[in-house]
Design an enzyme around this catalytic site. Structure first.
Site, PDB file in Angstrom:
ATOM      1  N   ASP A  15       1.416  -1.593   7.923  1.00  0.00           N
ATOM      2  CA  ASP A  15       1.470  -0.503   6.941  1.00  0.00           C
ATOM      3  C   ASP A  15       2.557  -0.766   5.895  1.00  0.00           C
ATOM      4  OD1 ASP A  15       0.722   1.900   5.802  1.00  0.00           O
ATOM      5  OD2 ASP A  15       2.064   3.084   7.059  1.00  0.00           O
ATOM      6  N   ASN A  63      -9.286   5.182   6.323  1.00  0.00           N
ATOM      7  CA  ASN A  63      -8.979   4.529   5.039  1.00  0.00           C
ATOM      8  C   ASN A  63     -10.197   4.504   4.110  1.00  0.00           C
ATOM      9  OD1 ASN A  63      -6.779   2.024   6.525  1.00  0.00           O
ATOM     10  ND2 ASN A  63      -6.232   3.955   5.552  1.00  0.00           N
TER      11      ASN A  63
END
Ligand code: IPE
Ligand code: IPE
Ligand code: MG
Length: 234
Positions: A15, A63
């Site tokens: 991330d 996502n």
């Protein structure tokens, strides 16, 4: 000298790509590109150090709610690294397994992922799981539905066998970069006794040295699995 105890299965929540790029006044896609490059660097180093199984979270099911432009850029990166520049993946010397619902991806992207899986299917020494359009809850639910369809009660072993990670031991260590302390729907069932390590580094800047620091930290932990004494794993 005390030997460092390595995880058998190491997983990464990669991330921070977007923030890394934004801080450099660059588009988010620049961060994703740097993130992929770093994936090769860090996975290569983990295998080099002796880790046998690496799992990376590349794209979550959630996502897919991102703007189409960002998704198209991510799909283009997948095209590049599973097809045109697939040598980079092959150089890792690992069997590649793509985990997630590929039906929602552009058909050519899904096809090159399956082709690379096929091409590396003979490799037994190292395994690289790449989670794409993956969600742990979705995985648990499809497994439950299959169990119901089979009309069988499950125990832990048989349930593991219905998950997308069937046959793979649970992760020993999950490293999340990007300064967020959460799992974001990653390997929820399998992470029951995983050690967690959170790094404030953004993924593109997470270095080999940072990985070594995380592994030394892991090595010093006492994994009790609910018991009273550290389990001898050497
Ligand atoms: C992780 O980086 C990669 C993907 C989710 C595809 P992000 O894109 O989430 O980066 P940040 O968290 O916005 O910085
Ligand atoms: C987790 O990162 C998914 C990947 C790294 C692929 P996110 O950026 O999607 O997670 P949240 O939204 O901050 O929880
Ligand atoms: Mg993020």
């Amino acid at each position: 000298m005390r030997t460092v105890k390595l995880p058998v299965h190491l997983a990464f929540i990669m991330d921070g790509n977007g923030r890394w790029a934004t801080r450099r006044l660059r588009p988010r896609a620049f961060g994703h590109k740097a993130g992929v490059q770093n994936m090769f660097r860090i996975c290569g180093h983990a295998f080099h150090l002796g880790v046998r199984i690496v799992t990376v979270f590349a794209l979550s099911a959630e996502n897919l709610s991102r703007p189409q432009e960002e998704l198209d850029e991510l799909f283009e990166l997948f095209r590049t690294f599973f097809d045109k520049k697939k040598e980079k993946l092959l150089e890792l010397g690992a069997k590649v397994h793509v985990i997630g619902d590929l039906a929602a991806l552009p058909a050519d992207v899904a096809a090159c992922m399956r082709a690379l899986e096929e091409e590396t299917s003979h490799i037994t020494e190292r395994l690289l799981n790449i989670c794409v359009n993956y969600g742990a809850r979705q995985d648990v639910l499809q497994a439950v539905n299959r169990a119901v369809a089979l009309g069988r009660f499950m125990d832990d072993t048989s349930f593991h066998g219905l998950l997308l990670t069937a046959g793979v031991p649970d992760p020993d260590l999950i490293i999340r970069t990007g300064n967020e302390m959460r799992l974001s729907n990653f390997l929820l069932y399998q992470a029951a006794y995983a050690e967690l390590y959170f790094s404030s580094r953004m993924w593109p800047e997470f270095s080999r040295r940072d990985l070594e620091k995380a592994l030394v930290d892991y090595s010093s932990r006492s994994r009790r699995f609910g018991g009273l004494r550290a389990k001898e794993q050497e």
